[in-house]
Scaffold this motif. Structure first.
Motif, PDB file in Angstrom:
ATOM      1  N   MET A   7      -7.169  47.494  84.082  1.00 53.04           N
ATOM      2  CA  MET A   7      -8.145  46.492  83.873  1.00 53.04           C
ATOM      3  C   MET A   7      -8.128  45.039  84.654  1.00 53.04           C
ATOM      4  O   MET A   7      -7.098  45.203  85.326  1.00 53.04           O
ATOM      5  N   ASN A   8      -8.891  44.281  84.567  1.00 53.03           N
ATOM      6  CA  ASN A   8      -9.009  43.253  85.672  1.00 53.03           C
ATOM      7  C   ASN A   8      -8.127  42.330  85.195  1.00 53.03           C
ATOM      8  O   ASN A   8      -7.896  41.819  83.957  1.00 53.03           O
ATOM      9  N   PRO A   9      -6.954  42.021  85.999  1.00 54.43           N
ATOM     10  CA  PRO A   9      -6.051  41.222  85.994  1.00 54.43           C
ATOM     11  C   PRO A   9      -6.317  39.681  85.362  1.00 54.43           C
ATOM     12  O   PRO A   9      -5.731  39.167  84.492  1.00 54.43           O
ATOM     13  N   ALA A  10      -7.305  38.994  86.133  1.00 50.91           N
ATOM     14  CA  ALA A  10      -7.794  37.701  85.632  1.00 50.91           C
ATOM     15  C   ALA A  10      -8.201  37.654  84.250  1.00 50.91           C
ATOM     16  O   ALA A  10      -7.865  36.871  83.662  1.00 50.91           O
ATOM     17  N   LEU A  11      -9.129  38.636  83.890  1.00 52.97           N
ATOM     18  CA  LEU A  11      -9.773  38.794  82.417  1.00 52.97           C
ATOM     19  C   LEU A  11      -8.546  38.847  81.442  1.00 52.97           C
ATOM     20  O   LEU A  11      -8.588  38.318  80.566  1.00 52.97           O
ATOM     21  N   ALA A  12      -7.449  39.595  81.819  1.00 54.89           N
ATOM     22  CA  ALA A  12      -6.495  40.044  81.196  1.00 54.89           C
ATOM     23  C   ALA A  12      -5.420  39.031  80.813  1.00 54.89           C
ATOM     24  O   ALA A  12      -5.250  38.474  79.527  1.00 54.89           O
ATOM     25  N   GLY A  13      -5.473  37.958  81.844  1.00 54.65           N
ATOM     26  CA  GLY A  13      -4.693  36.970  81.568  1.00 54.65           C
ATOM     27  C   GLY A  13      -5.422  35.766  80.868  1.00 54.65           C
ATOM     28  O   GLY A  13      -4.796  35.078  79.659  1.00 54.65           O
ATOM     29  N   ARG A  14      -6.657  35.702  80.937  1.00 50.33           N
ATOM     30  CA  ARG A  14      -7.606  34.860  79.852  1.00 50.33           C
ATOM     31  C   ARG A  14      -7.304  35.362  78.154  1.00 50.33           C
ATOM     32  O   ARG A  14      -7.610  34.677  77.643  1.00 50.33           O
ATOM     33  N   LEU A  15      -7.435  36.854  78.559  1.00 49.31           N
ATOM     34  CA  LEU A  15      -7.434  37.263  77.034  1.00 49.31           C
ATOM     35  C   LEU A  15      -6.027  36.815  76.333  1.00 49.31           C
ATOM     36  O   LEU A  15      -5.998  36.650  75.105  1.00 49.31           O
ATOM     37  N   LEU A  16      -5.006  36.957  77.032  1.00 52.36           N
ATOM     38  CA  LEU A  16      -3.736  36.454  76.576  1.00 52.36           C
ATOM     39  C   LEU A  16      -3.643  35.064  75.907  1.00 52.36           C
ATOM     40  O   LEU A  16      -3.299  35.038  74.852  1.00 52.36           O
ATOM     41  N   LEU A  17      -4.405  34.118  76.742  1.00 50.78           N
ATOM     42  CA  LEU A  17      -4.262  32.672  76.336  1.00 50.78           C
ATOM     43  C   LEU A  17      -5.284  32.756  74.959  1.00 50.78           C
ATOM     44  O   LEU A  17      -5.083  31.996  74.068  1.00 50.78           O
ATOM     45  N   MET A  18      -6.478  33.383  75.080  1.00 48.63           N
ATOM     46  CA  MET A  18      -7.183  33.635  73.867  1.00 48.63           C
ATOM     47  C   MET A  18      -6.477  33.932  72.463  1.00 48.63           C
ATOM     48  O   MET A  18      -6.719  33.577  71.369  1.00 48.63           O
ATOM     49  N   VAL A  19      -5.609  35.115  72.905  1.00 46.96           N
ATOM     50  CA  VAL A  19      -5.052  35.617  71.479  1.00 46.96           C
ATOM     51  C   VAL A  19      -3.876  34.882  71.132  1.00 46.96           C
ATOM     52  O   VAL A  19      -3.432  34.514  69.839  1.00 46.96           O
ATOM     53  N   VAL A  20      -3.077  34.375  72.151  1.00 49.39           N
ATOM     54  CA  VAL A  20      -1.875  33.488  71.958  1.00 49.39           C
ATOM     55  C   VAL A  20      -1.847  32.138  71.387  1.00 49.39           C
ATOM     56  O   VAL A  20      -1.331  31.463  70.415  1.00 49.39           O
ATOM     57  N   TRP A  21      -2.803  31.576  72.309  1.00 49.02           N
ATOM     58  CA  TRP A  21      -2.924  30.257  72.310  1.00 49.02           C
ATOM     59  C   TRP A  21      -4.395  29.864  72.090  1.00 49.02           C
ATOM     60  O   TRP A  21      -4.696  28.982  72.849  1.00 49.02           O
ATOM     61  N   PRO A  22      -5.116  30.114  71.194  1.00 48.57           N
ATOM     62  CA  PRO A  22      -6.438  29.859  71.111  1.00 48.57           C
ATOM     63  C   PRO A  22      -6.950  28.417  70.957  1.00 48.57           C
ATOM     64  O   PRO A  22      -8.053  27.900  71.717  1.00 48.57           O
ATOM     65  N   GLY A  23      -6.192  27.834  70.188  1.00 46.18           N
ATOM     66  CA  GLY A  23      -6.481  26.320  70.099  1.00 46.18           C
ATOM     67  C   GLY A  23      -6.382  25.582  71.178  1.00 46.18           C
ATOM     68  O   GLY A  23      -6.805  24.364  71.690  1.00 46.18           O
ATOM     69  N   LYS A  24      -5.507  26.009  72.421  1.00 47.12           N
ATOM     70  CA  LYS A  24      -5.249  25.155  73.630  1.00 47.12           C
ATOM     71  C   LYS A  24      -6.653  25.325  74.571  1.00 47.12           C
ATOM     72  O   LYS A  24      -6.485  24.733  75.631  1.00 47.12           O
ATOM     73  N   ILE A  25      -7.121  26.494  74.553  1.00 44.06           N
ATOM     74  CA  ILE A  25      -8.120  26.647  75.565  1.00 44.06           C
ATOM     75  C   ILE A  25      -9.863  26.730  74.994  1.00 44.06           C
ATOM     76  O   ILE A  25     -10.658  27.208  75.660  1.00 44.06           O
ATOM     77  N   ILE A  26      -9.945  25.990  74.015  1.00 41.39           N
ATOM     78  CA  ILE A  26     -11.215  25.791  73.413  1.00 41.39           C
ATOM     79  C   ILE A  26     -11.644  24.209  73.334  1.00 41.39           C
ATOM     80  O   ILE A  26     -12.637  24.115  72.543  1.00 41.39           O
ATOM     81  N   GLN A  27     -10.883  23.577  74.116  1.00 43.08           N
ATOM     82  CA  GLN A  27     -10.980  22.060  74.082  1.00 43.08           C
ATOM     83  C   GLN A  27     -11.885  21.721  75.185  1.00 43.08           C
ATOM     84  O   GLN A  27     -11.335  21.148  76.237  1.00 43.08           O
TER      85      GLN A  27
END
Length: 318
Positions: free
Chosen positions: A120-140
């Motif tokens: 899978m695309n590494p950059a997208l996978a890195g983004r998905l990790l942040l969405m799953v583990v720290w969703p509140g930190k990346i929606i501001q």
């Protein structure tokens, strides 16, 4: 065996190398990078540089520790680092950028064999990790006027909540809207995409198939009733162009038909996530899901076995 016969392949080589291709992609991302600094301030520069350094160092240290050939300076890790930062808001903590880069390079890329072998695309996978583990930190998200502004909804989030009309199509095209660092200015992304087209590094048909699929599905199903969705906002309001031009990897298929199937599948999933999930954006999910479905999608691709003939009626080898 002579020294000549003992050399490893490949023996047929083209003009393009990984370093040249990835260097061109990194260069194509520079207009959007400059735009992110203009719209969101110098903290954008900090996040992008941190992400790039993390990815390059992660790849170098891993390859050095495991005794592999050092490929950390072929610009592929640089591109991954830029794309990771491009998918997050300017308010993202620096430590999360570092964690995302390490995960993308070591877990998603290197553990599966390095460039071209990751599933899978590494950059997208890195983004998905942040969405799953720290969703509140990346929606501001903040408006494109300075990172000291209060948090604001993105265009797609506002549309999903029924709050349309705050930003014009021109605002969305130029980039004067809340959003991730590299996704807001469609103009600057298209400038870079035009360069990649000139260099022959974008599969235009696959990218268009992906975009048109998302627009068609969101138009049909995305409104309160059938055929009442807003295709223009879906095109200009999120990361669709960023994903289509820079992250829709279609290396899993050689044939044009295979790439088309792959792109349409990614587009359908992207649109359905935008319409029916709690997430206003679905590009990350759509492309990653298509990455994981390559084995299944390949069943719809009729392959020709060289040295055999096929009966068109019975479809059996003769």
């Amino acid at each position: 065996m002579t020294e000549e016969h003992g050399r490893k392949g490949p023996f047929l080589r083209g003009e393009n190398s990984t370093r040249r291709i990835m260097g061109d992609v990194a260069l194509a991302l520079m207009p959007a990078f400059a735009g992110s600094i203009y719209f969101f301030g110098l903290r954008s520069l900090l996040l992008v540089v941190t992400s790039v350094i993390t990815c390059v160092l992660s790849e170098f240290v891993w390859e050095w520790l495991t005794g592999k050939q050092i490929t950390a300076f072929d610009f592929s890790a640089v591109v991954t680092g830029i794309l990771i930062a491009f998918q997050v808001p300017v308010t993202t903590p620096v430590i999360l950028i570092i964690i995302s880069g390490i995960f993308a390079i070591i877990v998603v890329k290197q553990l599966f064999g390095g460039i071209g072998s990751n599933f899978m695309n590494p950059a997208l996978a890195g983004r998905l990790l942040l969405m799953v583990v720290w969703p509140g930190k990346i929606i501001q998200y903040v408006p494109a006027a300075g990172n000291d502004a209060v948090s604001s909804a993105t265009v797609l989030a506002a549309m999903k909540a029924g709050e349309q009309g705050q930003y014009s199509w021109l605002d969305m095209f130029l980039g004067s809207v809340p959003g991730a660092l590299g996704e807001t200015s469609k103009l600057l992304l298209l400038v870079g995409a035009g360069y990649l087209c000139y260099r022959g590094l974008i599969n235009v048909k696959a990218s268009l198939a992906y975009i048109l699929t998302v627009l068609a599905v969101t138009f049909v199903l995305g409104g309160g009733r059938l055929f009442s969705g807003d295709p223009v906002t879906n095109l200009l309001g999120g990361s669709l162009i960023l994903g289509a031009c820079y992250m829709l990897t279609d290396y899993s298929f050689i044939s044009a038909r295979g790439r088309l199937i792959y792109s349409i599948a990614a587009g359908v999933i992207t649109a359905l996530v935008r319409i029916y999930s709690n997430y206003p954006e679905g590009v990350c999910f759509g492309i990653l899901a298509a990455n994981c479905m390559v084995g299944l999608l390949s069943r719809f691709e009729q392959k020709h076995v060289y040295g055999t003939k096929y009966d068109k009626d019975q479809k059996t080898a003769m």
